[in-house]
Design an enzyme around this catalytic site. Structure first.
Site, PDB file in Angstrom:
ATOM      1  CD  GLU A  41      -2.522   1.349   0.228  1.00  0.00           C
ATOM      2  OE1 GLU A  41      -2.396   2.824  -0.400  1.00  0.00           O
ATOM      3  OE2 GLU A  41      -3.378   0.777  -0.173  1.00  0.00           O
ATOM      4  CG  ASP A  61       6.410   2.604  -6.476  1.00  0.00           C
ATOM      5  OD1 ASP A  61       6.159   1.675  -7.201  1.00  0.00           O
ATOM      6  OD2 ASP A  61       6.405   3.917  -6.740  1.00  0.00           O
ATOM      7  N   GLY A  62       4.055   0.197  -5.109  1.00  0.00           N
ATOM      8  CA  GLY A  62       3.774  -1.242  -5.796  1.00  0.00           C
ATOM      9  C   GLY A  62       4.502  -1.497  -6.869  1.00  0.00           C
ATOM     10  CG  ASP A  84      -7.943  -2.226  -5.645  1.00  0.00           C
ATOM     11  OD1 ASP A  84      -8.471  -1.634  -6.533  1.00  0.00           O
ATOM     12  OD2 ASP A  84      -8.584  -1.973  -4.345  1.00  0.00           O
TER      13      ASP A  84
END
Length: 111
Positions: free
Chosen positions: A19, A49-50, A70
């Protein structure tokens, strides 16, 4: 919410939840009925950071059975018809999807 749903299955051994915004987690813990999900020992919560996480995991040779992304919208349409590209657009880049693909277990992984 997705984490709490996955935890309903005992065969889930571990979950990496990434997240970007820690405040999203804090608000969820405080106000949402599934806010205790991150207390489960199977959950590894990463605030960061995804896209960078995915790239790093792919470079390290990690693999996953399931990946759920998502992501927020990659752009806004302005009132004048212009397009404003948002930071989340990186999650829609070909290179990001190539990294996601590398992370999926061969013939087993689901994105």
């Amino acid at each position: 919410y997705v984490v709490s749903e996955l935890l309903k299955y005992p065969q889930i051994g571990s979950i990496d939840h990434v997240e970007l915004d820690e405040e999203v987690i804090n608000v969820s813990k405080k106000y949402l009925p599934w806010g205790d999900a991150w207390k489960d020992e199977r959950v590894n919560l990463v605030i960061g950071d995804g896209a960078a996480f995915v790239k790093e995991q792919a470079e390290e040779g990690r693999s996953y059975h399931v990946i759920v992304q998502d992501a927020s919208d990659p752009f806004w349409l302005d009132k004048d018809g212009g397009v404003t590209t948002l930071p989340s657009s990186v999650l829609y880049d070909t290179s990001h999807f190539e990294s996601l693909y590398k992370l999926l277990r061969p013939k087993e992984g689901v994105l």
